[in-house]
Design a protein around this motif. Sequence first.
Motif, short mmCIF file in Angstrom:
data_model
loop_
_atom_site.label_atom_id
_atom_site.label_comp_id
_atom_site.label_asym_id
_atom_site.label_seq_id
_atom_site.Cartn_x
_atom_site.Cartn_y
_atom_site.Cartn_z
N LEU A 1 0.84 -1.20 0.00
CA LEU A 1 0.00 0.00 0.00
C LEU A 1 0.87 1.25 0.00
CD1 LEU A 1 -2.82 -0.93 2.54
CD2 LEU A 1 -2.97 -0.87 0.04
N ILE A 2 0.67 2.10 -0.97
CA ILE A 2 1.35 3.40 -1.06
C ILE A 2 0.27 4.47 -1.07
CG2 ILE A 2 2.85 4.89 -2.41
CD1 ILE A 2 4.30 2.56 -1.19
N ALA A 3 0.24 5.28 -0.03
CA ALA A 3 -0.80 6.31 0.11
C ALA A 3 -2.19 5.69 0.03
CB ALA A 3 -0.62 7.39 -0.94
N GLY A 4 -2.33 4.49 0.61
CA GLY A 4 -3.61 3.82 0.64
C GLY A 4 -3.99 3.07 -0.62
N MET A 5 -3.11 3.08 -1.62
CA MET A 5 -3.39 2.39 -2.88
C MET A 5 -2.41 1.24 -3.06
SD MET A 5 -5.98 3.93 -4.16
CE MET A 5 -5.96 3.30 -5.84
N PRO A 6 -2.90 0.04 -3.46
CA PRO A 6 -1.99 -1.09 -3.67
C PRO A 6 -1.14 -0.88 -4.91
CG PRO A 6 -4.22 -1.66 -4.36
CD PRO A 6 -4.31 -0.31 -3.72
N ARG A 7 0.13 -1.29 -4.80
CA ARG A 7 1.04 -1.16 -5.92
C ARG A 7 2.09 -2.26 -5.84
NH1 ARG A 7 4.23 4.24 -8.07
NH2 ARG A 7 5.58 3.17 -9.57
N VAL A 8 2.31 -2.96 -6.96
CA VAL A 8 3.35 -3.98 -7.02
C VAL A 8 4.66 -3.31 -7.39
CG1 VAL A 8 4.11 -6.11 -8.13
CG2 VAL A 8 1.68 -5.75 -7.67
N MET A 9 5.68 -3.51 -6.56
CA MET A 9 6.96 -2.83 -6.76
C MET A 9 8.10 -3.83 -6.65
SD MET A 9 6.51 0.73 -4.64
CE MET A 9 6.28 -0.12 -3.07
N GLY A 10 9.19 -3.54 -7.31
CA GLY A 10 10.41 -4.32 -7.18
C GLY A 10 11.20 -3.89 -5.97
N ILE A 11 12.28 -4.61 -5.70
CA ILE A 11 13.11 -4.33 -4.52
C ILE A 11 13.69 -2.93 -4.56
CG2 ILE A 11 15.18 -5.00 -3.27
CD1 ILE A 11 12.98 -6.98 -2.94
N SER B 1 12.90 -0.18 -1.68
CA SER B 1 13.99 0.36 -0.87
C SER B 1 14.03 1.88 -0.94
CB SER B 1 15.33 -0.22 -1.34
OG SER B 1 15.37 -1.62 -1.14
N GLN B 2 13.75 2.44 -2.12
CA GLN B 2 13.83 3.88 -2.29
C GLN B 2 12.60 4.60 -1.77
OE1 GLN B 2 14.65 4.11 -6.52
NE2 GLN B 2 16.85 4.15 -6.19
N ARG B 3 11.45 3.93 -1.82
CA ARG B 3 10.22 4.60 -1.44
C ARG B 3 9.53 3.96 -0.24
NH1 ARG B 3 6.50 5.24 -6.55
NH2 ARG B 3 5.26 6.17 -4.88
N GLY B 4 10.14 2.90 0.29
CA GLY B 4 9.52 2.20 1.41
C GLY B 4 9.30 3.10 2.60
N GLU B 5 8.12 3.07 3.16
CA GLU B 5 7.80 3.94 4.28
C GLU B 5 8.52 3.54 5.55
OE1 GLU B 5 3.38 5.33 2.86
OE2 GLU B 5 3.58 3.86 4.47
N ALA B 6 9.09 2.32 5.59
CA ALA B 6 9.81 1.88 6.77
C ALA B 6 11.07 2.68 7.01
CB ALA B 6 10.16 0.39 6.67
N LEU B 7 11.67 3.25 5.94
CA LEU B 7 12.91 3.99 6.13
C LEU B 7 12.90 5.35 5.46
CD1 LEU B 7 15.77 4.05 7.24
CD2 LEU B 7 16.54 2.99 5.14
N LEU B 8 12.87 5.39 4.11
CA LEU B 8 13.07 6.66 3.42
C LEU B 8 11.96 7.66 3.66
CD1 LEU B 8 14.60 5.55 0.03
CD2 LEU B 8 15.73 6.42 2.06
N LEU B 9 10.71 7.20 3.71
CA LEU B 9 9.61 8.14 3.87
C LEU B 9 9.59 8.74 5.27
CD1 LEU B 9 6.66 6.51 1.95
CD2 LEU B 9 8.53 7.91 1.14
N SER B 10 10.20 8.05 6.25
CA SER B 10 10.22 8.58 7.60
C SER B 10 11.53 9.31 7.90
CB SER B 10 10.03 7.45 8.62
OG SER B 10 11.07 6.50 8.51
N MET B 11 12.49 9.24 7.02
CA MET B 11 13.79 9.85 7.29
C MET B 11 13.73 11.36 7.50
SD MET B 11 16.87 8.04 5.24
CE MET B 11 17.72 6.66 5.99
#
Length: 290
Positions: free
Chosen positions: A204-214, A218-228
């Motif tokens: 889920l990206i901004a509440g919308m499902p999206r299939v993404m590669g690694i 890694s670049q947009r994952g909310e676990a790290l970069l979005l919270s940095m």
Amino acid sequence: EPICQEHFRDIDADTVDFVDNYDGSMQEPVLLPTTFPNVLVSANMGIAVGMASNICSFNLAEVCRTTIALIKNPDADLLDTLPAPDFPTGGEILYDPAQMLQIYQTGRGSFRLRAKWRYVKEGNMIEIYEIPYTTATEIILDKVAELIKANKVREISDMRDETDLNGLKLTIDLKRGADPDKLMQKLFKTTTLQDAFGCNFNILIAGMPRVMGIREISQRGEALLLSMPKMNLEQLQKIWNLSSKPYKLSFAVQCSVAIDSTRTRTVGRVKDVELTLDEKSIVQKGRRPS
């Protein structure tokens, strides 16, 4: 546990946004301020209405090294720092580099997992000590029992679960003259001792499902970069001290989707963030919206 602390570090320091829970009785975080990309570390599977997700797990250290490598060079070779998934149940991957690269690039594909075993000559028995993540000991035992009853496997005199505090162990007693290698090849073909893991990195990206590669995760994952942009600078210093060369990073570039007008409310209050990083210092420049 120290790893649990990394999921909640600085959660009380305005690192993430809070919203009402299901009945409005309390506040809960939109996401956890993890200091590493946990979505790639913890294997998870989910099925919802009209969508599904199946994400395999990767080694924590390799994920962190990959994230740092991609921050420094968005075109870095993923297989150099993240060679393959890593499952808590062990087993071995029947490795195909081209197949793995396709999964990394598209977020879709599959690979095969196989159990690990050893032959104990003294007792004329096979010990299975690691199994694929996609199966369970009960499933394996039931399938082998079914094959024995159907006379499709005649080399086995008994099979039992000897799992204890020392770890998983399925023991197969062989009949005299049975070839352990041929038997295991037969069991790999007819049971889940060899199984496929189908990848579907649907997030889920901004509440919308999206299939993404690694790379994109890694670049947009909310676990790290979005919270940095909202993380403590001291914590950032610790992360980037792993790097031996000074470099600059503009979050306006790396997290452009995260800080535009459609994501401001979700990500936070800091906009146009630019970090100048070297081995000794970090300087943050930001503009808060009015």
